[in-house]
Motif scaffolding. Structure first.
Motif, PDB file in Angstrom:
ATOM      1  N   ILE A  56      12.868 -14.997  -2.488  1.00 16.42           N
ATOM      2  CA  ILE A  56      13.909 -15.069  -1.455  1.00 16.42           C
ATOM      3  C   ILE A  56      14.756 -13.792  -1.456  1.00 16.42           C
ATOM      4  O   ILE A  56      14.931 -13.181  -0.421  1.00 16.42           O
ATOM      5  N   ASN A  72       8.577 -24.593   5.362  1.00 17.82           N
ATOM      6  CA  ASN A  72      10.040 -24.488   5.285  1.00 17.82           C
ATOM      7  C   ASN A  72      10.455 -23.398   4.304  1.00 17.82           C
ATOM      8  O   ASN A  72      11.205 -22.503   4.653  1.00 17.82           O
ATOM      9  N   ARG A  73       9.951 -23.476   3.082  1.00 15.55           N
ATOM     10  CA  ARG A  73      10.286 -22.469   2.072  1.00 15.55           C
ATOM     11  C   ARG A  73       9.873 -21.075   2.524  1.00 15.55           C
ATOM     12  O   ARG A  73      10.584 -20.100   2.293  1.00 15.55           O
ATOM     13  N   LYS A  75       9.907 -19.711   5.355  1.00 16.00           N
ATOM     14  CA  LYS A  75      10.836 -19.094   6.310  1.00 16.00           C
ATOM     15  C   LYS A  75      11.947 -18.326   5.588  1.00 16.00           C
ATOM     16  O   LYS A  75      12.507 -17.374   6.129  1.00 16.00           O
ATOM     17  N   LEU A  76      12.264 -18.715   4.367  1.00 14.60           N
ATOM     18  CA  LEU A  76      13.336 -18.060   3.618  1.00 14.60           C
ATOM     19  C   LEU A  76      12.939 -16.680   3.125  1.00 14.60           C
ATOM     20  O   LEU A  76      13.781 -15.897   2.709  1.00 14.60           O
ATOM     21  N   THR A  77      11.651 -16.371   3.155  1.00 12.63           N
ATOM     22  CA  THR A  77      11.169 -15.107   2.589  1.00 12.63           C
ATOM     23  C   THR A  77      10.823 -14.077   3.654  1.00 12.63           C
ATOM     24  O   THR A  77      10.382 -12.988   3.340  1.00 12.63           O
ATOM     25  N   TRP A  79      12.461 -12.224   5.809  1.00 15.66           N
ATOM     26  CA  TRP A  79      13.392 -11.234   6.353  1.00 15.66           C
ATOM     27  C   TRP A  79      12.979  -9.775   6.165  1.00 15.66           C
ATOM     28  O   TRP A  79      13.509  -8.901   6.825  1.00 15.66           O
TER      29      TRP A  79
END
Length: 105
Positions: A56, A72-73, A75-77, A79
């Motif tokens: 993350i 879901n998880r 999507k947090l990575t 960026w």
């Protein structure tokens, strides 16, 4: 292209496209699921488990594709330009792509 769409800054790639890119050495696939999830459901061949807490704050670059159970998880990575497998693990299974399972002793 139709196989890749950007949601905000998240690139979602179809499981088939992700597997194709990995097989052609264009990208690496990292599995964000727990060891328990991997043992229970299997994993994409040759795909290492990536630590969510480590990825993350500093995810892989644009040639990294993340796979998790329900997308879901992953999507947090996204960026830094990394992508996710659209639909997560159920989509991988539904696509009929290769799955490795633990060997039973």
């Amino acid at each position: 292209s139709a196989s890749m769409r950007t949601v905000g800054r998240i690139s979602s790639i179809s499981p088939e496209r992700a597997w194709e890119q990995v097989r052609q050495d264009e990208a690496r696939l990292l599995d964000l699921r727990t060891e328990l999830e991997r043992r229970r459901y299997g994993w994409a061949p040759g795909t290492p488990r990536g630590s969510l807490t480590r990825h993350i704050p500093w995810p892989g670059a644009a040639n990294t594709i993340y796979l998790c159970q329900h997308a879901n998880r992953s999507k947090l990575t996204a960026w830094r330009g990394a992508a996710e497998v659209a639909g997560g693990w159920p989509a991988w299974q539904a696509a009929g792509l290769p799955i490795e399972r633990p060997t039973t002793t």
